[in-house]
Design a protein around this motif. Structure first.
Motif, PDB file in Angstrom:
ATOM      1  N   THR A  76       0.825  -1.210   0.000  1.00  0.00           N
ATOM      2  CA  THR A  76       0.000   0.000   0.000  1.00  0.00           C
ATOM      3  C   THR A  76       0.862   1.265   0.000  1.00  0.00           C
ATOM      4  O   THR A  76       0.337   2.365  -0.062  1.00  0.00           O
ATOM      5  CB  THR A  76      -0.920   0.040   1.238  1.00  0.00           C
ATOM      6  OG1 THR A  76      -0.121   0.164   2.424  1.00  0.00           O
ATOM      7  CG2 THR A  76      -1.796  -1.188   1.317  1.00  0.00           C
ATOM      8  N   GLY A  77       2.182   1.087   0.105  1.00  0.00           N
ATOM      9  CA  GLY A  77       3.085   2.230   0.068  1.00  0.00           C
ATOM     10  C   GLY A  77       3.672   2.622   1.408  1.00  0.00           C
ATOM     11  O   GLY A  77       4.598   3.419   1.468  1.00  0.00           O
ATOM     12  N   VAL A  78       3.159   2.077   2.491  1.00  0.00           N
ATOM     13  CA  VAL A  78       3.707   2.400   3.812  1.00  0.00           C
ATOM     14  C   VAL A  78       4.970   1.572   4.037  1.00  0.00           C
ATOM     15  O   VAL A  78       5.032   0.403   3.657  1.00  0.00           O
ATOM     16  CB  VAL A  78       2.661   2.156   4.926  1.00  0.00           C
ATOM     17  CG1 VAL A  78       2.325   0.703   5.080  1.00  0.00           C
ATOM     18  CG2 VAL A  78       3.126   2.732   6.248  1.00  0.00           C
ATOM     19  N   LYS A  79       5.986   2.185   4.619  1.00  0.00           N
ATOM     20  CA  LYS A  79       7.226   1.463   4.902  1.00  0.00           C
ATOM     21  C   LYS A  79       6.968   0.520   6.075  1.00  0.00           C
ATOM     22  O   LYS A  79       6.528   0.939   7.140  1.00  0.00           O
ATOM     23  CB  LYS A  79       8.348   2.420   5.250  1.00  0.00           C
ATOM     24  CG  LYS A  79       9.652   1.684   5.521  1.00  0.00           C
ATOM     25  CD  LYS A  79      10.811   2.597   5.806  1.00  0.00           C
ATOM     26  CE  LYS A  79      12.033   1.726   6.050  1.00  0.00           C
ATOM     27  NZ  LYS A  79      13.105   2.423   6.672  1.00  0.00           N
ATOM     28  N   THR A  80       7.246  -0.771   5.870  1.00  0.00           N
ATOM     29  CA  THR A  80       6.987  -1.760   6.911  1.00  0.00           C
ATOM     30  C   THR A  80       8.225  -2.589   7.202  1.00  0.00           C
ATOM     31  O   THR A  80       9.035  -2.851   6.319  1.00  0.00           O
ATOM     32  CB  THR A  80       5.855  -2.725   6.504  1.00  0.00           C
ATOM     33  OG1 THR A  80       6.230  -3.396   5.308  1.00  0.00           O
ATOM     34  CG2 THR A  80       4.545  -2.008   6.299  1.00  0.00           C
ATOM     35  N   THR A  81       8.339  -2.973   8.451  1.00  0.00           N
ATOM     36  CA  THR A  81       9.318  -3.964   8.881  1.00  0.00           C
ATOM     37  C   THR A  81       8.557  -4.965   9.730  1.00  0.00           C
ATOM     38  O   THR A  81       7.413  -4.724  10.115  1.00  0.00           O
ATOM     39  CB  THR A  81      10.462  -3.337   9.713  1.00  0.00           C
ATOM     40  OG1 THR A  81       9.903  -2.690  10.861  1.00  0.00           O
ATOM     41  CG2 THR A  81      11.259  -2.338   8.885  1.00  0.00           C
ATOM     42  N   PHE A  82       9.171  -6.101  10.030  1.00  0.00           N
ATOM     43  CA  PHE A  82       8.463  -7.124  10.793  1.00  0.00           C
ATOM     44  C   PHE A  82       9.415  -7.840  11.732  1.00  0.00           C
ATOM     45  O   PHE A  82      10.632  -7.823  11.547  1.00  0.00           O
ATOM     46  CB  PHE A  82       7.771  -8.130   9.862  1.00  0.00           C
ATOM     47  CG  PHE A  82       8.731  -8.950   9.061  1.00  0.00           C
ATOM     48  CD1 PHE A  82       9.192 -10.172   9.539  1.00  0.00           C
ATOM     49  CD2 PHE A  82       9.180  -8.512   7.832  1.00  0.00           C
ATOM     50  CE1 PHE A  82      10.084 -10.936   8.807  1.00  0.00           C
ATOM     51  CE2 PHE A  82      10.068  -9.263   7.084  1.00  0.00           C
ATOM     52  CZ  PHE A  82      10.523 -10.478   7.579  1.00  0.00           C
ATOM     53  N   ALA A  83       8.813  -8.470  12.737  1.00  0.00           N
ATOM     54  CA  ALA A  83       9.583  -9.269  13.686  1.00  0.00           C
ATOM     55  C   ALA A  83       8.693 -10.306  14.325  1.00  0.00           C
ATOM     56  O   ALA A  83       7.497 -10.077  14.525  1.00  0.00           O
ATOM     57  CB  ALA A  83      10.185  -8.380  14.773  1.00  0.00           C
ATOM     58  N   ALA A  84       9.278 -11.448  14.643  1.00  0.00           N
ATOM     59  CA  ALA A  84       8.641 -12.468  15.462  1.00  0.00           C
ATOM     60  C   ALA A  84       9.448 -12.524  16.746  1.00  0.00           C
ATOM     61  O   ALA A  84      10.660 -12.759  16.714  1.00  0.00           O
ATOM     62  CB  ALA A  84       8.659 -13.822  14.755  1.00  0.00           C
ATOM     63  N   LEU A  85       8.797 -12.269  17.863  1.00  0.00           N
ATOM     64  CA  LEU A  85       9.496 -12.152  19.134  1.00  0.00           C
ATOM     65  C   LEU A  85       8.890 -13.090  20.172  1.00  0.00           C
ATOM     66  O   LEU A  85       7.670 -13.239  20.245  1.00  0.00           O
ATOM     67  CB  LEU A  85       9.428 -10.709  19.638  1.00  0.00           C
ATOM     68  CG  LEU A  85       9.989  -9.670  18.653  1.00  0.00           C
ATOM     69  CD1 LEU A  85       9.647  -8.268  19.106  1.00  0.00           C
ATOM     70  CD2 LEU A  85      11.481  -9.847  18.497  1.00  0.00           C
ATOM     71  N   ARG A  86       9.749 -13.676  20.967  1.00  0.00           N
ATOM     72  CA  ARG A  86       9.305 -14.635  21.971  1.00  0.00           C
ATOM     73  C   ARG A  86       8.789 -13.916  23.211  1.00  0.00           C
ATOM     74  O   ARG A  86       9.432 -13.012  23.741  1.00  0.00           O
ATOM     75  CB  ARG A  86      10.449 -15.555  22.361  1.00  0.00           C
ATOM     76  CG  ARG A  86       9.998 -16.639  23.287  1.00  0.00           C
ATOM     77  CD  ARG A  86      11.051 -17.671  23.476  1.00  0.00           C
ATOM     78  NE  ARG A  86      10.511 -18.760  24.268  1.00  0.00           N
ATOM     79  CZ  ARG A  86      11.195 -19.434  25.139  1.00  0.00           C
ATOM     80  NH1 ARG A  86      12.461 -19.177  25.316  1.00  0.00           N
ATOM     81  NH2 ARG A  86      10.631 -20.389  25.820  1.00  0.00           N
ATOM     82  N   GLY A  87       7.622 -14.345  23.667  1.00  0.00           N
ATOM     83  CA  GLY A  87       7.032 -13.793  24.875  1.00  0.00           C
ATOM     84  C   GLY A  87       5.529 -13.710  24.749  1.00  0.00           C
ATOM     85  O   GLY A  87       4.946 -14.059  23.728  1.00  0.00           O
ATOM     86  N   LYS A  88       4.900 -13.235  25.789  1.00  0.00           N
ATOM     87  CA  LYS A  88       3.452 -13.033  25.772  1.00  0.00           C
ATOM     88  C   LYS A  88       3.150 -11.829  24.876  1.00  0.00           C
ATOM     89  O   LYS A  88       3.921 -10.870  24.870  1.00  0.00           O
ATOM     90  CB  LYS A  88       2.936 -12.785  27.177  1.00  0.00           C
ATOM     91  CG  LYS A  88       3.110 -13.988  28.094  1.00  0.00           C
ATOM     92  CD  LYS A  88       2.590 -13.664  29.477  1.00  0.00           C
ATOM     93  CE  LYS A  88       2.939 -14.722  30.462  1.00  0.00           C
ATOM     94  NZ  LYS A  88       2.169 -15.896  30.462  1.00  0.00           N
ATOM     95  N   PRO A  89       2.057 -11.871  24.136  1.00  0.00           N
ATOM     96  CA  PRO A  89       1.777 -10.791  23.178  1.00  0.00           C
ATOM     97  C   PRO A  89       1.851  -9.381  23.765  1.00  0.00           C
ATOM     98  O   PRO A  89       2.489  -8.499  23.180  1.00  0.00           O
ATOM     99  CB  PRO A  89       0.361 -11.120  22.686  1.00  0.00           C
ATOM    100  CG  PRO A  89       0.285 -12.606  22.803  1.00  0.00           C
ATOM    101  CD  PRO A  89       1.062 -12.938  24.062  1.00  0.00           C
ATOM    102  N   HIS A  90       1.232  -9.146  24.925  1.00  0.00           N
ATOM    103  CA  HIS A  90       1.257  -7.797  25.484  1.00  0.00           C
ATOM    104  C   HIS A  90       2.681  -7.372  25.870  1.00  0.00           C
ATOM    105  O   HIS A  90       3.067  -6.228  25.661  1.00  0.00           O
ATOM    106  CB  HIS A  90       0.299  -7.670  26.672  1.00  0.00           C
ATOM    107  CG  HIS A  90       0.652  -8.516  27.843  1.00  0.00           C
ATOM    108  ND1 HIS A  90       0.261  -9.834  27.947  1.00  0.00           N
ATOM    109  CD2 HIS A  90       1.370  -8.239  28.960  1.00  0.00           C
ATOM    110  CE1 HIS A  90       0.729 -10.327  29.083  1.00  0.00           C
ATOM    111  NE2 HIS A  90       1.398  -9.387  29.714  1.00  0.00           N
TER     112      HIS A  90
END
Length: 140
Positions: A76-90
């Motif tokens: 959509t044109g927005v700059k995005t990065t991503f990560a998968a991180l260990r732990g509880k979601p909050h």
């Protein structure tokens, strides 16, 4: 300095609604979007079919979810990065937002009614503990 928005996803359609809202917010702010998926375990499975062998883990699954959402929203044109991180979601969302100096954390409103409101939910816990603004997207 560009404003960062952190959004949590888990592969569900409700999380995708929150992610789309986060992308619109990032676009409006001229900011960047950090797509985060949390995983709690270190479960790993080895799958063998004939001479082929694959190792599948919770971390891999979580990273795949985050990457797919980031890729979709990035189109959509927005700059995005991503990560998968260990732990509880909050915990993951709050610590990643703190680490990045994020302006906003975006979460969906799943389980924000009835017993979920009393017992807690990711959105509720993030809203009460984040050091930045929290945008709770109505996803039901």
């Amino acid at each position: 300095m560009t404003d960062t928005i952190v959004v949590g996803v888990d592969g569900s359609e409700t999380a995708m609604k929150a992610a789309r809202a986060a992308a619109r917010l990032a676009t409006g702010m001229g900011g960047e979007l950090r797509v985060v998926t949390a995983y709690e375990g270190d479960r790993t499975e080895v799958v063998e079919i004939g001479s082929d062998r694959w190792v599948v883990s919770d971390a891999d699954d979580a990273e795949r979810v985050a990457q797919l959402v980031a890729s979709d929203l990035g189109s959509t044109g927005v700059k995005t990065t991503f990560a998968a991180l260990r732990g509880k979601p909050h915990e993951v969302l709050i610590s990643e937002a703190d680490r990045l100096g994020a302006k906003v954390i975006v979460v969906g409103s799943v389980r924000m009614q009835g017993m979920g409101r009393i017992l807690g939910s990711v959105a509720n816990t993030v809203a009460h503990n984040a050091s930045c603004d929290v945008y709770i997207v109505k996803t039901d």
